[in-house]
Design an enzyme around this catalytic site. Structure first.
Site, PDB file in Angstrom:
ATOM      1  N   ARG A   1       0.840  -1.209   0.000  1.00 10.59           N
ATOM      2  CA  ARG A   1       0.000   0.000   0.000  1.00 10.59           C
ATOM      3  C   ARG A   1       0.876   1.260   0.000  1.00 10.59           C
ATOM      4  O   ARG A   1       1.771   1.387   0.837  1.00 10.59           O
ATOM      5  CB  ARG A   1      -0.895  -0.008   1.243  1.00 10.59           C
ATOM      6  CG  ARG A   1      -1.871   1.140   1.329  1.00 10.59           C
ATOM      7  CD  ARG A   1      -2.677   1.078   2.613  1.00 10.59           C
ATOM      8  NE  ARG A   1      -3.537  -0.086   2.685  1.00 10.59           N
ATOM      9  CZ  ARG A   1      -4.044  -0.579   3.824  1.00 10.59           C
ATOM     10  NH1 ARG A   1      -3.768  -0.019   4.976  1.00 10.59           N
ATOM     11  NH2 ARG A   1      -4.819  -1.631   3.808  1.00 10.59           N
TER      12      ARG A   1
ATOM     13  N   ARG B   1      -1.741   6.456  10.037  1.00  3.49           N
ATOM     14  CA  ARG B   1      -1.702   5.994   8.646  1.00  3.49           C
ATOM     15  C   ARG B   1      -1.964   7.170   7.705  1.00  3.49           C
ATOM     16  O   ARG B   1      -1.872   8.316   8.108  1.00  3.49           O
ATOM     17  CB  ARG B   1      -2.735   4.877   8.464  1.00  3.49           C
ATOM     18  CG  ARG B   1      -2.402   3.668   9.343  1.00  3.49           C
ATOM     19  CD  ARG B   1      -3.352   2.537   9.071  1.00  3.49           C
ATOM     20  NE  ARG B   1      -2.969   1.323   9.787  1.00  3.49           N
ATOM     21  CZ  ARG B   1      -3.547   0.153   9.590  1.00  3.49           C
ATOM     22  NH1 ARG B   1      -4.522   0.039   8.702  1.00  3.49           N
ATOM     23  NH2 ARG B   1      -3.159  -0.913  10.278  1.00  3.49           N
TER      24      ARG B   1
ATOM     25  N   LYS C   1      -3.879   0.704  14.995  1.00  6.52           N
ATOM     26  CA  LYS C   1      -3.815   1.692  13.920  1.00  6.52           C
ATOM     27  C   LYS C   1      -4.499   2.990  14.356  1.00  6.52           C
ATOM     28  O   LYS C   1      -5.394   2.972  15.218  1.00  6.52           O
ATOM     29  CB  LYS C   1      -4.499   1.147  12.672  1.00  6.52           C
ATOM     30  CG  LYS C   1      -5.965   0.811  12.840  1.00  6.52           C
ATOM     31  CD  LYS C   1      -6.486   0.168  11.567  1.00  6.52           C
ATOM     32  CE  LYS C   1      -7.780  -0.562  11.809  1.00  6.52           C
ATOM     33  NZ  LYS C   1      -8.174  -1.379  10.646  1.00  6.52           N
TER      34      LYS C   1
ATOM     35  N   LYS D   1      -6.215   6.541  12.618  1.00  5.84           N
ATOM     36  CA  LYS D   1      -6.607   7.196  11.370  1.00  5.84           C
ATOM     37  C   LYS D   1      -6.962   8.662  11.628  1.00  5.84           C
ATOM     38  O   LYS D   1      -7.667   8.973  12.595  1.00  5.84           O
ATOM     39  CB  LYS D   1      -7.809   6.476  10.753  1.00  5.84           C
ATOM     40  CG  LYS D   1      -7.485   5.025  10.376  1.00  5.84           C
ATOM     41  CD  LYS D   1      -8.682   4.343   9.750  1.00  5.84           C
ATOM     42  CE  LYS D   1      -8.326   2.897   9.374  1.00  5.84           C
ATOM     43  NZ  LYS D   1      -9.478   2.188   8.801  1.00  5.84           N
TER      44      LYS D   1
ATOM     45  N   CYS E   1     -15.036  -3.174  -0.305  1.00  2.00           N
ATOM     46  CA  CYS E   1     -13.665  -3.509   0.094  1.00  2.00           C
ATOM     47  C   CYS E   1     -13.152  -4.664  -0.785  1.00  2.00           C
ATOM     48  O   CYS E   1     -13.935  -5.302  -1.493  1.00  2.00           O
ATOM     49  CB  CYS E   1     -13.647  -3.896   1.569  1.00  2.00           C
ATOM     50  SG  CYS E   1     -14.316  -5.537   1.871  1.00  2.00           S
TER      51      CYS E   1
ATOM     52  N   CYS F   1      -8.142 -10.939   0.916  1.00  2.00           N
ATOM     53  CA  CYS F   1      -8.150 -10.554   2.327  1.00  2.00           C
ATOM     54  C   CYS F   1      -8.346 -11.782   3.215  1.00  2.00           C
ATOM     55  O   CYS F   1      -9.357 -12.490   3.093  1.00  2.00           O
ATOM     56  CB  CYS F   1      -9.253  -9.536   2.613  1.00  2.00           C
ATOM     57  SG  CYS F   1      -9.311  -9.132   4.362  1.00  2.00           S
TER      58      CYS F   1
ATOM     59  N   CYS G   1     -16.455  -8.496   5.606  1.00  2.00           N
ATOM     60  CA  CYS G   1     -16.449  -8.847   7.035  1.00  2.00           C
ATOM     61  C   CYS G   1     -16.778  -7.589   7.813  1.00  2.00           C
ATOM     62  O   CYS G   1     -16.854  -6.497   7.237  1.00  2.00           O
ATOM     63  CB  CYS G   1     -15.092  -9.449   7.430  1.00  2.00           C
ATOM     64  SG  CYS G   1     -13.864  -8.237   7.943  1.00  2.00           S
TER      65      CYS G   1
ATOM     66  N   CYS H   1     -13.713  -1.734   6.400  1.00  2.90           N
ATOM     67  CA  CYS H   1     -12.776  -0.995   5.529  1.00  2.90           C
ATOM     68  C   CYS H   1     -13.477  -0.091   4.515  1.00  2.90           C
ATOM     69  O   CYS H   1     -12.909   0.913   4.116  1.00  2.90           O
ATOM     70  CB  CYS H   1     -11.848  -1.973   4.816  1.00  2.90           C
ATOM     71  SG  CYS H   1     -10.817  -2.897   5.960  1.00  2.90           S
TER      72      CYS H   1
HETATM   73 FE1  SF4 Z   1     -10.942  -7.569   4.536  1.00  4.44          FE
HETATM   74 FE2  SF4 Z   1     -12.970  -7.161   6.151  1.00  4.44          FE
HETATM   75 FE3  SF4 Z   1     -11.427  -5.091   5.425  1.00  4.44          FE
HETATM   76 FE4  SF4 Z   1     -13.050  -6.204   3.686  1.00  4.44          FE
HETATM   77  S1  SF4 Z   1     -13.688  -5.144   5.562  1.00  4.44           S
HETATM   78  S2  SF4 Z   1     -10.912  -5.705   3.329  1.00  4.44           S
HETATM   79  S3  SF4 Z   1     -13.027  -8.346   4.256  1.00  4.44           S
HETATM   80  S4  SF4 Z   1     -10.804  -6.840   6.658  1.00  4.44           S
END
Ligand code: SF4
Length: 567
Positions: A74, A143, A205, A207, A426, A432, A471, A475
């Site tokens: 990244r 970050r 982390k 932000k 995401c 992931c 999940c 993100c």
């Molecule tokens: Fe991975 Fe969960 Fe982030 Fe999506 S929200 S990128 S599945 S950690």
């Protein structure tokens, strides 16, 4: 608050890492295809995550073969702002090491997926040659600092960009480890001094985002520290500091939850850096270092309260803090399409599905952007909506830029319905390791289904934000949109409703488990009721917010056959 509880293993790894070095150099040179567990944690500080291809993992295991280990790298890009040369360098890297594509993140950075270990050092070094860095793009530090992306030529937008850059530079870790490991820098003898972070860095982390109430397109309140700049005309009055935002949670663990940041204090223009450092110190010294799932600043603020947070901050700051100033209602501006930027030139915003810049079939987006940037030299700015803005364009070049994009199969913004322009997803599967379900790979068909339903009810031009994640880690900011669709199991999603488009209210869990195939059908009766019963000017999220879960479920059940009803 962190008490006498034993520190986690991760804390020990950080503390003993000698300034984030650990055994990274030795492991990088070793023949293995991946790194040991302790080094995986340290790798994150350097801007890379180790993972494996989840699509092939089961089959490889059955054949007794090793997983296909790969890395995400990244690049940290404060405020998302690049030069044309930097963009072209990232594009070239995508060709060489990134499987032909790069991904614009929801935090205005760029990710490359599928990098193998032997290409890791070359990839990171190449990013640095473009005068960018991957250092502190991940890990338990500050970050990428996000900022309102519009390149409007006024004091407001110039100041936001300058602050994002300044904070990013000032808050970067001081260890020389990154240069030693990835850039063949000279090793530094003796102890590493990290005046801001200390030897164990932060508990998790951290932000930071910068915005104005007039343009909250970064969802500023979802940050650990949201900085809201207040202007009178073009005069900067100061900053409201909002503490304790963060969206990650775990299904069925009520101790974890999403939270929006709370305005705690007002800071004068010249006090920004000192104020931000005080907030970081608050989290450094009081954050939970025993349980990483409970380590974000949001838990400190929520569980100790605003008064404690403010008093502790005043203790660090050694002075009384002013109350946050009143703010106008937050708005989110659509930056797609052409906009005059105030100095006679123009900027053009382009929505990019999943932020994935690649050539696929008749859609040759990567070639189109490369051609435009090579030929017209606009300023590329990555947006928190996974899109790109091309700034500083001469009026005479507008038609030709559109023509290049169209020739490469790129849909121009006016051809997209708002639902497609605003949807986020995401990466999730297959890259992931935490994904419970798909996100990126279902975004396009799912949004098309939802769009068809909206059009059927006369809502095709309605601005509704949909955020999809594989999940609950958040993100793609799923809990800050009108509609959040969050991976629950390999088959099912949880459906969250009732957020607001301006990013000032979290949505809430309404349907705990819905099959992917049922999502659009579940939303249809709600859209139908919204079209029929909405108040003047009311958004879809607001409509859901003023109804209880039972009412929303009843609306959906009324449209289902009895056997399929929830209630
Ligand atoms: Fe991975 Fe969960 Fe982030 Fe999506 S929200 S990128 S599945 S950690």
């Amino acid at each position: 608050m962190a008490g006498a509880a034993k520190s986690s293993k991760a804390e020990e790894t950080k503390r003993l890492s000698h300034g984030l070095r650990g055994a990274l150099t030795a492991e990088l040179a070793g023949p293995e295809s991946h790194f040991a567990a302790a080094e995986q944690l340290l790798l994150k500080f350097h801007g890379t995550y180790q993972g494996y291809d989840r699509d092939s993992a089961t089959e490889l295991k059955q054949q007794g073969l090793e997983k296909q280990w790969e890395f995400m790298v990244r690049a940290k890009i404060p405020g998302g702002r690049l030069t044309p040369e930097q963009y072209l360098a990232l594009d070239a890297l995508a060709e060489r090491h990134g499987g032909g594509n790069l991904r614009i993140t929801t935090r205005q950075g760029v990710q490359f997926h599928g990098i193998i270990k032997r290409d890791l050092k070359a990839t990171i070094a190449a990013i640095n040659r473009a005068l960018l860095t991957t250092f502190a793009a991940c890990g338990d530090v500050v970050r990428n600092v996000t900022a309102t992306p519009a390149p409007i030529a006024d004091a407001v937008h110039r100041r936001l960009q300058a602050d994002a850059k300044m904070l990013s530079e000032e808050l970067a870790p001081k260890t020389n480890a990154y240069h030693e490991i990835w850039l063949d820098g000279e090793a530094v003898a003796g102890e590493v001094d990290e005046p801001l972070y200390g030897p164990s860095y932060l508990p998790r982390k951290f932000k930071i985002g910068l915005a104005t109430p007039e343009d909250n397109s970064i969802d500023v309140l979802t940050n650990d520290l949201g900085i809201i700049a207040l202007f009178e005309g073009e005069r900067l009055v100061g900053y409201n500091l909002a503490l304790g935002g963060g969206l990650g949670m775990t299904h069925n663990k009520p101790k974890t939850y999403p939270r929006l940041a709370t305005p705690i204090a007002f800071i004068e223009p010249d006090g920004l850096l000192a104020g931000v450092k005080a907030v970081i110190q608050l989290q450094r010294d009081h954050g939970d270092r025993a349980d990483r799932k409970h380590a974000r600043l949001k838990y400190l603020v929520q569980e100790n309260g605003v008064d404690w947070t403010r008093a502790t901050l005043e203790g660090i700051f050694c002075r009384t803090l002013a109350d946050p100033k009143p703010m106008p209602p937050f708005r989110v501006i659509d930056h797609t399409g052409w906009h005059e930027q105030g100095d006679g030139r123009w900027y053009f915003g382009l929505a990019i599905a999943n932020g994935r810049v690649k050539d696929e079939g008749s859609l040759r987006l990567r070639t189109a952007l490369r051609t435009v940037i090579q030929r017209f030299r606009p300023t590329p700015i990555l947006t928190p909506g996974q899109g790109i803005i091309l700034g500083d364009v001469d009026a005479a070049d507008r038609a030709e830029i559109e023509a290049v994009l169209s020739q490469h199969g790129v849909s121009l913004p006016h051809a997209l319905k708002p639902i497609a322009r605003w949807a986020l997803a995401c990466p999730a599967l297959p890259s992931c390791g935490l994904a419970l379900n798909e996100a990126e790979r279902i975004r396009v068909p799912l949004i098309a289904e939802i769009e068809a339903v909206l059009v059927r009810h006369g809502l095709g031009d309605e601005e509704i934000s949909v955020r999809i994640t594989g999940c609950p880690n958040g993100c793609a900011r799923p809990y800050a949109g009108d509609i959040g669709i969050v991976g629950r199991t390999p088959r099912e999603y949880a459906l969250y409703l009732g957020g607001d488009f301006a990013g000032t209210r979290l949505n809430r869990l309404v349907f705990e488990r819905i099959d992917l195939a049922e999502i659009a059908a579940t939303l249809e009766p709600l859209f139908e009721a919204f079209a029929r019963d909405r108040w003047p000017g009311e958004g879809f999220g607001d409509f859901c917010h003023r109804r209880s879960n039972a009412e929303l479920i009843a609306l959906v059940d009324a449209a289902r056959p009895p056997a399929a009803r929830v209630a």
